[in-house]
Design an enzyme around this catalytic site. Structure first.
Site, PDB file in Angstrom:
ATOM      1  N   GLY A  12     -19.244  11.954 -20.640  1.00 26.22           N
ATOM      2  CA  GLY A  12     -19.118  11.450 -19.268  1.00 26.22           C
ATOM      3  C   GLY A  12     -19.550  12.483 -18.246  1.00 26.22           C
ATOM      4  N   ASP A  62     -22.326   5.507 -25.832  1.00 26.83           N
ATOM      5  CA  ASP A  62     -20.994   4.971 -25.548  1.00 26.83           C
ATOM      6  C   ASP A  62     -20.005   5.636 -26.517  1.00 26.83           C
ATOM      7  OD1 ASP A  62     -18.676   3.484 -25.438  1.00 26.83           O
ATOM      8  OD2 ASP A  62     -19.689   1.539 -25.405  1.00 26.83           O
ATOM      9  N   VAL A  63     -19.127   6.467 -25.978  1.00 24.77           N
ATOM     10  CA  VAL A  63     -18.233   7.237 -26.852  1.00 24.77           C
ATOM     11  C   VAL A  63     -17.257   6.359 -27.638  1.00 24.77           C
ATOM     12  CG1 VAL A  63     -18.298   9.423 -25.567  1.00 24.77           C
ATOM     13  CG2 VAL A  63     -16.595   7.681 -24.950  1.00 24.77           C
ATOM     14  N   ASN A  89     -14.195  13.952 -21.869  1.00 17.32           N
ATOM     15  CA  ASN A  89     -13.939  13.683 -20.448  1.00 17.32           C
ATOM     16  C   ASN A  89     -14.186  12.224 -20.060  1.00 17.32           C
ATOM     17  OD1 ASN A  89     -14.037  14.471 -17.365  1.00 17.32           O
ATOM     18  ND2 ASN A  89     -16.017  13.502 -17.815  1.00 17.32           N
ATOM     19  N   SER A 141      -4.460  12.887 -17.832  1.00 13.83           N
ATOM     20  CA  SER A 141      -4.263  12.614 -16.405  1.00 13.83           C
ATOM     21  C   SER A 141      -2.775  12.758 -16.136  1.00 13.83           C
ATOM     22  CB  SER A 141      -4.689  11.179 -16.074  1.00 13.83           C
ATOM     23  OG  SER A 141      -4.157  10.793 -14.819  1.00 13.83           O
ATOM     24  N   TYR A 153      -4.160   2.629 -18.719  1.00 10.63           N
ATOM     25  CA  TYR A 153      -4.652   3.998 -18.482  1.00 10.63           C
ATOM     26  C   TYR A 153      -3.566   5.036 -18.820  1.00 10.63           C
ATOM     27  CZ  TYR A 153      -6.917   7.780 -15.765  1.00 10.63           C
ATOM     28  OH  TYR A 153      -7.500   8.950 -15.353  1.00 10.63           O
ATOM     29  N   ALA A 156      -3.249   5.281 -22.545  1.00 13.91           N
ATOM     30  CA  ALA A 156      -4.385   6.016 -23.130  1.00 13.91           C
ATOM     31  C   ALA A 156      -4.235   7.515 -22.874  1.00 13.91           C
ATOM     32  CB  ALA A 156      -5.703   5.504 -22.544  1.00 13.91           C
ATOM     33  N   ILE A 186      -8.187  13.484  -7.907  1.00 12.92           N
ATOM     34  CA  ILE A 186      -9.307  14.405  -7.678  1.00 12.92           C
ATOM     35  C   ILE A 186     -10.345  13.731  -6.790  1.00 12.92           C
ATOM     36  CG2 ILE A 186     -11.156  15.728  -8.835  1.00 12.92           C
ATOM     37  CD1 ILE A 186      -8.269  16.766  -9.452  1.00 12.92           C
TER      38      ILE A 186
HETATM   39  N1  LIG Z   1     -10.799  11.393 -10.540  1.00 12.81           N
HETATM   40  C1  LIG Z   1      -9.494  11.534 -10.708  1.00 12.81           C
HETATM   41  O1  LIG Z   1      -8.711  11.505  -9.753  1.00 12.81           O
HETATM   42  C2  LIG Z   1      -8.937  11.770 -12.096  1.00 12.81           C
HETATM   43  C3  LIG Z   1      -7.590  12.117 -12.222  1.00 12.81           C
HETATM   44  C4  LIG Z   1      -7.068  12.345 -13.482  1.00 12.81           C
HETATM   45  C5  LIG Z   1      -7.875  12.231 -14.600  1.00 12.81           C
HETATM   46  N2  LIG Z   1      -9.173  11.884 -14.454  1.00 12.81           N
HETATM   47  C6  LIG Z   1      -9.971  11.769 -15.676  1.00 12.81           C
HETATM   48  O2  LIG Z   1     -11.077  12.636 -15.580  1.00 12.81           O
HETATM   49  C7  LIG Z   1     -12.174  12.094 -16.319  1.00 12.81           C
HETATM   50  C8  LIG Z   1     -13.412  12.004 -15.420  1.00 12.81           C
HETATM   51  O3  LIG Z   1     -13.079  11.182 -14.314  1.00 12.81           O
HETATM   52  P1  LIG Z   1     -14.033  11.042 -13.023  1.00 12.81           P
HETATM   53  O4  LIG Z   1     -13.124  10.824 -11.880  1.00 12.81           O
HETATM   54  O5  LIG Z   1     -15.030  12.118 -12.989  1.00 12.81           O
HETATM   55  O6  LIG Z   1     -14.705   9.632 -13.352  1.00 12.81           O
HETATM   56  P2  LIG Z   1     -16.180   9.105 -13.024  1.00 12.81           P
HETATM   57  O7  LIG Z   1     -16.076   7.617 -13.093  1.00 12.81           O
HETATM   58  O8  LIG Z   1     -16.721   9.742 -11.804  1.00 12.81           O
HETATM   59  O9  LIG Z   1     -16.987   9.640 -14.287  1.00 12.81           O
HETATM   60  C9  LIG Z   1     -16.736   9.166 -15.572  1.00 12.81           C
HETATM   61  C10 LIG Z   1     -18.011   9.186 -16.362  1.00 12.81           C
HETATM   62  O10 LIG Z   1     -17.738   8.639 -17.660  1.00 12.81           O
HETATM   63  C11 LIG Z   1     -18.795   7.778 -18.003  1.00 12.81           C
HETATM   64  N3  LIG Z   1     -18.367   6.784 -18.980  1.00 12.81           N
HETATM   65  C12 LIG Z   1     -17.648   5.659 -18.757  1.00 12.81           C
HETATM   66  N4  LIG Z   1     -17.499   4.981 -19.894  1.00 12.81           N
HETATM   67  C13 LIG Z   1     -18.145   5.671 -20.863  1.00 12.81           C
HETATM   68  C14 LIG Z   1     -18.366   5.465 -22.241  1.00 12.81           C
HETATM   69  N5  LIG Z   1     -17.891   4.388 -22.854  1.00 12.81           N
HETATM   70  N6  LIG Z   1     -19.083   6.385 -22.940  1.00 12.81           N
HETATM   71  C15 LIG Z   1     -19.584   7.471 -22.305  1.00 12.81           C
HETATM   72  N7  LIG Z   1     -19.414   7.715 -20.995  1.00 12.81           N
HETATM   73  C16 LIG Z   1     -18.698   6.829 -20.285  1.00 12.81           C
HETATM   74  C17 LIG Z   1     -19.235   7.140 -16.700  1.00 12.81           C
HETATM   75  O11 LIG Z   1     -20.534   6.594 -16.786  1.00 12.81           O
HETATM   76  C18 LIG Z   1     -19.109   8.298 -15.736  1.00 12.81           C
HETATM   77  O12 LIG Z   1     -20.302   9.025 -15.621  1.00 12.81           O
HETATM   78  C19 LIG Z   1     -11.700  10.743 -16.846  1.00 12.81           C
HETATM   79  O13 LIG Z   1     -11.230  10.882 -18.161  1.00 12.81           O
HETATM   80  C20 LIG Z   1     -10.559  10.406 -15.913  1.00 12.81           C
HETATM   81  O14 LIG Z   1      -9.640   9.524 -16.504  1.00 12.81           O
HETATM   82  C21 LIG Z   1      -9.729  11.655 -13.234  1.00 12.81           C
END
Ligand SMILES: NC(=O)c1ccc[n+]([C@@H]2O[C@H](COP(=O)([O-])OP(=O)(O)OC[C@H]3O[C@@H](n4cnc5c(N)ncnc54)[C@H](O)[C@@H]3O)[C@@H](O)[C@H]2O)c1
Length: 247
Positions: A12, A62-63, A89, A141, A153, A156, A186
């Protein structure tokens, strides 16, 4: 340059937090595999790294699919001959209250956030065991503690903690550290484009001891610590990157 000569995969990493993690790893010398479901952002990020003088390959996939997870790992081995660091991630959200939550919304979030981390760890750890060296960092998270409207979520992300602890016990004897980073809210582009961005930001500030919203770099700094040999004697642990907010 803590990662000179190291090879890292960040799932990701086409945008958001994953992109920040991979850019920081490159900045400190790592050779990387950018991988994302979105082929365009995946290739763009890899191109930016190459143009900046770093070393990167792009492998879209797709992971949550075993074949794709295996391909991401195998393409990395073909390019670099080893894997030192895996950052699980990739994640998605499909929020709703339990009575409105469709079965597909449950499955999707569990498949990407949890099964994806299992699959990538399964294929990457086989090479790490052979090398007798590896770092796996799973992005959880703060929501693992429970959030209304996020049963899928939160489950997971709690599962990610169980996965982290189990793998740390299985793989420790092979000199593989497995840890988890649990971010609070974030400030990614997705949040900045949210119609209620300003309101969310204000509420978040009020509820967070360190009175600001988190940045992707805050998460990346924690991930790089776990990925480095500074954390060589830490495994199965969770680092909260939530400005002191837990509940
Ligand atoms: N943004 C926040 O506030 C926050 C808070 C806590 C945890 N997180 C976690 O941090 C990680 C990144 O979040 P983010 O905010 O950067 O999200 P984002 O949506 O900006 O980025 C996530 C990326 O994962 C990719 N993705 C989605 N499904 C996929 C799949 N099946 N296979 C491969 N790639 C895939 C998307 O295309 C995207 O580029 C996630 O695991 C999210 O749960 C985010």
């Amino acid at each position: 340059m803590r990662f000179q000569g190291k090879v890292a995969i960040v799932t990701g990493s086409g945008k958001g937090i994953g992109k920040s993690i991979i850019q920081k790893l490159v900045h400190e010398g790592a050779f990387v595999t950018v991988t994302d479901l979105n082929k365009e952002t995946c290739e763009e990020t890899a191109m930016e790294i190459l143009q900046g003088g770093g070393k990167a390959i792009a492998v879209a996939g797709d992971v949550s699919k075993g074949e794709d997870a295996r391909n991401i790992v195998e393409k990395t081995i073909e390019a670099y001959g080893k894997i030192d660091i895996l950052v699980n991630n990739a994640g998605v959200l499909k929020d709703s209250r339990i009575n409105d939550m469709e079965e597909d919304d449950w499955d999707k979030v569990i498949d990407v956030c949890l099964k994806g981390a299992f699959l990538c760890s399964k294929y990457a750890s086989a090479y790490m065991v052979e090398q007798n060296y590896g770092k796996i960092i799973n992005i959880s998270s703060r929501a693992y503690l429970g959030n209304p409207g996020q049963a899928n979520y939160s489950s997971a992300k709690a599962g990610i903690i169980g996965l982290t602890r189990s793998l740390s016990k299985e793989l420790g004897k092979n000199n593989i550290n497995v840890n988890s980073v649990a971010p609070g809210l974030i400030e990614t582009d997705a949040l900045k484009n949210h119609p209620k961005y300003e309101k969310i930001k204000e509420l978040q500030k009020k509820d967070t001891p360190i009175r600001r919203i988190g940045l992707p770099e805050d998460v990346a700094n924690a991930v790089l610590f776990f990925a480095s040999d500074d954390a060589a004697y830490i495994s199965g642990d969770i680092l909260h990157v939530s400005g002191g907010r837990f509940g």
